[in-house]
Design a protein around this motif. Sequence first.
Motif, PDB file in Angstrom:
ATOM      1  N   LYS A   1      -3.035  11.805  -7.617  1.00  0.00           N
ATOM      2  CA  LYS A   1      -1.774  11.062  -7.469  1.00  0.00           C
ATOM      3  C   LYS A   1      -1.488  10.806  -5.993  1.00  0.00           C
ATOM      4  N   GLU A   2      -1.837  11.806  -5.190  1.00  0.00           N
ATOM      5  CA  GLU A   2      -1.648  11.751  -3.747  1.00  0.00           C
ATOM      6  C   GLU A   2      -2.387  10.555  -3.132  1.00  0.00           C
ATOM      7  N   LYS A   3      -3.632  10.418  -3.520  1.00  0.00           N
ATOM      8  CA  LYS A   3      -4.466   9.358  -2.948  1.00  0.00           C
ATOM      9  C   LYS A   3      -3.919   7.975  -3.310  1.00  0.00           C
ATOM     10  N   GLU A   4      -3.533   7.827  -4.565  1.00  0.00           N
ATOM     11  CA  GLU A   4      -2.942   6.560  -5.004  1.00  0.00           C
ATOM     12  C   GLU A   4      -1.757   6.198  -4.125  1.00  0.00           C
ATOM     13  N   LEU A   5      -0.929   7.199  -3.889  1.00  0.00           N
ATOM     14  CA  LEU A   5       0.264   6.956  -3.090  1.00  0.00           C
ATOM     15  C   LEU A   5      -0.116   6.474  -1.703  1.00  0.00           C
TER      16      LEU A   5
ATOM     17  N   TYR B   1       1.367  -4.235   5.092  1.00  0.00           N
ATOM     18  CA  TYR B   1       0.355  -4.199   4.031  1.00  0.00           C
ATOM     19  C   TYR B   1      -0.172  -2.797   3.776  1.00  0.00           C
ATOM     20  N   SER B   2      -0.625  -2.576   2.553  1.00  0.00           N
ATOM     21  CA  SER B   2      -1.230  -1.297   2.164  1.00  0.00           C
ATOM     22  C   SER B   2      -2.744  -1.443   2.097  1.00  0.00           C
ATOM     23  N   LEU B   3      -3.429  -0.324   1.952  1.00  0.00           N
ATOM     24  CA  LEU B   3      -4.878  -0.364   1.781  1.00  0.00           C
ATOM     25  C   LEU B   3      -5.248  -1.100   0.499  1.00  0.00           C
ATOM     26  N   ASN B   4      -4.430  -0.957  -0.503  1.00  0.00           N
ATOM     27  CA  ASN B   4      -4.687  -1.712  -1.739  1.00  0.00           C
ATOM     28  C   ASN B   4      -4.637  -3.213  -1.466  1.00  0.00           C
ATOM     29  N   ASP B   5      -3.696  -3.622  -0.625  1.00  0.00           N
ATOM     30  CA  ASP B   5      -3.621  -5.037  -0.276  1.00  0.00           C
ATOM     31  C   ASP B   5      -4.912  -5.479   0.400  1.00  0.00           C
TER      32      ASP B   5
END
Lengths: 129, 129
Positions: free
Chosen positions: A2-6, A50-54
């Motif tokens: 969960k931590e990594k997702e965040l 921006y996030s890493l997901n972006d």
Amino acid sequence: MKEKELRRSLAVLPIGTVMKLTDLTARQIRYYEEQELIMPQRNDGNRRMYSLNDIDKLFEIKDYLDEGVNMVGIKEIYIEKEVRAKRQRELLKKPLSDNDVRRIFQNEFLSVSGLKNPDEPSFNANKPL
Amino acid sequence: MKEKELRRSLAVLPIGTVMKLTDLTARQIRYYEEQELIMPQRNDGNRRMYSLNDIDKLFEIKDYLDEGVNMVGIKEIYIEKEVRAKRQRELLKKPLSDNDVRRIFQNEFLSVSGLKNPDEPSFNANKPL
DNA sequence: AAGTTATGTTATAAAATCTAACATTGCGCG
DNA sequence: CGCGCAATGTTAGATTTTATAACATAACTT
């Protein structure tokens, strides 16, 4: 995990960094946002963050464009992806009935055999929807 | 894990982001740099750019300060840490001799037993070096 | 009391980003 | 062919962020 997702979804990067990481221009990045492919957050001063997901998504978009898929196509791909993800989330909640299992197996089989998956709408980037 | 190390050392975060993540003021962050505790990169326009490793270090610094360690003390801690890391890198290169093993074991034993480790210089933050 | 450390505050300059408008390029199509 | 649209470039003007540097201050040390 969960931590990594965040962490991956934390909006911490300004557009300048994103430009360097992705090798896209600011114009391109903002245009993809206009097309609703990405939705960066804004900080207090209205700057996009921006996030890493972006970042990941921008690389994907780049790849699709290189392959010749247009904006509408890419949008469609993400809509499909989201539908699947949602379905998956549902599945994780409730255990499957025998009927579900049969249906899923059948779809898998059809896909693998190269037949059309009735669930996957046909799509042509050059024809209007 | 080479990939991950690289990512963690990529300087991608502007000071504004670092401020929010660490809850430090720009003044503090720049001061710690002045004290050579961190060395952020600069971009083409001379703006400081920080990595995830820098963030980690800033959190550590915060903790040390909360515990009452002063700048000189924190510096000393990092110098020690670096010495150890270097020694460790050496060890990983050449296999250990029996003598090395004995020495290391002895040091471990002394540390654990609460006796002074002859390798760890005594250090008092309030006394000049 | 005086000096030092860590941090706050302020001013001024430069860099990064924002929005919006207009320009350009390449491609599918009647 | 020439039109029209999609994707991107370019430019201008305003706003935000960051940089440096100087001076201020609170809490410790001595």
